[in-house]
Design an enzyme around this catalytic site. Structure first.
Site, PDB file in Angstrom:
ATOM      1  N   GLU A 181       1.647  -0.537  -5.034  1.00 47.56           N
ATOM      2  CA  GLU A 181       0.728   0.550  -5.350  1.00 47.56           C
ATOM      3  C   GLU A 181       1.629   1.767  -5.519  1.00 47.56           C
ATOM      4  OE1 GLU A 181      -3.343   2.624  -3.679  1.00 47.56           O
ATOM      5  OE2 GLU A 181      -1.763   2.174  -2.255  1.00 47.56           O
ATOM      6  N   ASP A 205       0.828  -1.196   0.000  1.00 49.85           N
ATOM      7  CA  ASP A 205       0.000   0.000   0.000  1.00 49.85           C
ATOM      8  C   ASP A 205       0.869   1.254   0.000  1.00 49.85           C
ATOM      9  OD1 ASP A 205      -2.640   1.379   0.492  1.00 49.85           O
ATOM     10  OD2 ASP A 205      -1.589   1.972   2.315  1.00 49.85           O
TER      11      ASP A 205
END
Length: 702
Positions: free
Chosen positions: A378, A342
């Protein structure tokens, strides 16, 4: 109680069959107490007197799995210098393998009295916070083996443990919303039937429900609020939270592996649940604030490139060690097969800017364990220069946000998208080819947990997040969505038909693009969140997957497309197209060719036309350049992909020089998938009418 010196390594609580070794790093502390917690609310404190390189440690004979514990750190409380030690706060072990309980929000868990952030708060947090748990590391893995599915054979399914299983009618009530629910045959049968090879789980590291959300009657549903990087989230365990969550998670991984499904974890190493300078003191802040967090020039405050209040200090060797130890633990002890990072750009911020040569990338590259699993970035954060799609090192794959945006733009009718769409369809060579990566570096997706579901992408122009309690200010406002003529639910058959066609367009485009496709859970049914594009706090039926009782046409269509992709290597090439004939194939046709609807090869002028919204793509199955695993030549059928993204039906001419006879295998204008061998036969030069906003795929046998 006997207390032996113990060892400084490994960190955390390590049970060896006769007792437990405890070790915790802190450079800020004057003194550290290990507190063994008892069910009557009392605790036994043991001072960790031994210290090696700022690691305090002791071995306690007879301390068994299931024992709850925490640390009390005595030291300076001086926020102006970035020091926040407070022995009144019971702290989680950063290396805890399991966590029991949940935070009961109140002033007790904060290091300062409400309204006076510069003062120290000496209220005891122990009755109000979570506790670490000693776990038994032994587990019968049997003959478990990682599937090690190659990227070109991978189909990723992003899912939430609770959201996927909570409403499944085939699961017993006690297993819904749990790791055991993931391992249930009904769930696994659905995944295998869909062709899924990798289950990408939204955060399962132990996380915290934010104080603000709890006060509003909501929860941190998504889980991007980690407090324990080694602990499976205890609320997803059906058996208990005294270590049972570890056994249940391992059992789920073992069952998924037996079905040939890899397990990828969405991990949040960029920040913690302790938030900004006004956040609670739960673990890292009270143990060694300066060594764990990136502090601002004024050390009372935190540098925040994540939008969550803090960022971990990625130039601290202790933070880097913790992250790498965590990654290795989940691979070696929990048997997971990869990670999706993330806000991964934050991990690359060794100083301020995003740095491809940062220590984190160096450590991952040389690690013999972590470097061998799937690593998905990401590739952005909210800091300056944080959008880094295409800029991660060669070992990494990336969520391709540009793929998502371009495919959405094409099908909603944006002008001047054809050229970029061509690049995204063929693996985004403009992003990945220059550093030696291949099409498989692109994780392609149209939807994910963050944003509209597939159904809502074609049913809403605007977000409808009122249920989140933020006056619809939260969530992305520019969704590249189109409601097809009516906002939200409608009985208009024309609108409903167009929406169904658009969903099939997105599914077909995704699964026939070069790269690695990712489906968001429930999109195969067309699930809705009623226009909420930021359901992070909606732990309710709004965000859970509703399983249709009698299947769905979209599910059948998706299964047909995953099967088509699986059976034909021309859709999952491991090298980029050359745009010319491939040597040694005795085929004069190029490996790929682009045509106008009139069947003429595209010119530069055709690509640049603002109104252009239709084209054909020839994929030559006889010109696949990469060899098979034994060096053999790979051949396949050839395909012609016809895209009509315009608002009117168009006639397409089948090119005359690329095959004499074709057969329709996909037609998104039809509600049902084309049955194998039942599609219409089409001759070279023949005209084929495509409905507005539809896609047709023709197949030519090798």
């Amino acid at each position: 109680m006997q207390v032996w010196p113990g060892e400084a390594y490994p960190l955390g609580a390590t049970y060896d069959g006769a007792g437990t070794n405890f070790a915790v790093f802190t450079e800020a502390a004057d003194r550290v107490e290990l507190c063994l917690l008892h069910d009557d609310g009392s605790e036994t404190a043991v001072e960790l007197r031994e210290s090696d390189a700022f690691v305090r440690h002791a071995y306690l004979p007879g301390v068994m799995p299931g024992q709850r514990y925490g640390f009390r750190v005595h030291g300076p409380y001086d926020p102006a210098r970035g020091l926040r030690c407070n022995s009144a706060k019971l702290l989680l072990d950063p290396y805890a393998k399991a966590v029991a309980g949940a935070v009961r929000w109140g002033e007790e868990v904060y290091g300062y009295p409400f309204g006076s952030p510069e003062k120290r708060n000496d209220l005891d947090s122990a009755p109000h916070t979570m506790s670490s748990v000693v776990v038994n590391p032994y587990f019968d893995w049997g003959d478990d083996r990682p599937p090690r599915t190659e990227y070109h054979r991978t189909l990723i399914y992003e899912a939430h443990v609770k959201g996927l299983t909570m409403l499944h009618p085939g699961l017993p009530e006690e297993l819904r919303g749990t790791y055991a629910g993931l391992a249930h045959p009904a769930v696994i049968e659905h995944l295998t039937g869909l062709g899924v090879t990798a289950l990408e789980l939204m955060p399962v590291h132990q996380f915290v429900n934010d104080h603000r959300l709890v006060d509003m009657g909501l929860n941190n549903y998504w889980g991007y609020n980690t407090i324990g990087f080694f602990s499976p989230h205890n609320a997803y365990a059906s058996w208990g939270d005294r270590g049972q969550q570890v056994l249940e998670f391992k059992s789920a991984v073992r069952a998924l592996h037996e079905a040939g499904i890899e397990v990828i974890l969405d991990v949040v190493y960029n920040h913690t649940a302790e938030g900004n300078h006004l956040g609670p003191t739960l673990s890292f802040r009270g143990i060694d604030n300066q060594n764990y967090y990136r502090l601002a020039e004024d050390a009372r405050y935190y540098t925040d490139t994540t939008g969550t209040g803090n960022s971990l200090l990625m130039r601290s060797p202790h933070v880097l060690q913790m992250i790498m130890d965590s990654l290795r633990y989940w691979v070696t002890e929990m048997h997971v097969d990869g990670f999706r990072f993330d806000l991964a750009a934050t991990l690359a911020r060794q100083f301020h800017e995003v740095d491809r040569l940062s220590s984190f990338f160096d450590l991952v590259q040389q690690d013999p364990v972590v470097s061998q699993v799937k690593l998905i970035a990401e590739p952005w954060d909210v800091g300056e220069g944080g959008y880094q799609v295409g800029n991660f090192p060669p070992l990494w794959t990336e969520w391709n946000g540009k793929y998502r945006d371009t495919v959405r733009d094409l099908w909603r009718g944006e002008q001047r998208t054809l050229a970029e769409f061509a690049s995204r369809l063929t693996g985004s060579s403009d992003l990945y080819q220059d550093d030696g990566r291949r099409p498989l570096a692109s994780i392609n997706f149209v939807t994910c947990h963050d944003g509209f579901t597939l159904h809502d992408l074609v049913a809403y122009n605007d977000k409808h997040n009122q249920a989140n309690g933020e006056d619809n200010r939260d969530g992305e406002s520019h969704n590249r969505s189109w409601n097809c003529g009516a906002e939200g639910e409608t009985d208009d058959p024309r609108v409903r038909g167009l929406r169904a066609r658009q969903m099939r367009n997105f599914v077909a485009t995704l699964l026939l693009s070069q790269g690695v496709p990712m489906i968001s859970h429930g999109d195969e049914f067309g699930r809705t969140q009623r226009g909420n594009n930021n359901a992070y706090c909606q732990d309710s039926e709004l965000a859970w997957v509703h399983w249709p009782e009698d299947g769905s046409g979209l599910l059948d269509f998706t299964r047909a497309l995953t099967r088509l992709r699986r059976e034909h290597p021309v859709f999952r090439r491991r090298r980029f197209f050359h745009g010319r004939p491939v040597e040694g194939t005795h085929d004069e046709l190029s490996d790929i060719a682009w045509f106008t609807p009139e069947g003429e090869e595209m010119t530069q002028r055709d690509w640049e036309r603002a109104q252009a919204s239709a084209l054909s793509v020839f994929l030559n199955g006889n010109a696949i350049s990469e060899p098979g695993p034994r060096g053999e030549r790979i051949t396949d059928d050839s395909f012609l992909l016809l895209f009509n993204a315009s608002p009117k039906e168009l006639e397409f001419v089948v090119p005359v020089d690329h095959g004499r006879q074709w057969q329709v295998v996909v037609d998104t204008a039809e509600a049902e998938p084309v049955a194998p061998g039942a599609g219409r036969k089409v001759q070279a030069g023949e005209r084929l009418t495509l409905a507005d906003r539809s896609m047709t795929v023709l197949q030519r046998p090798a």
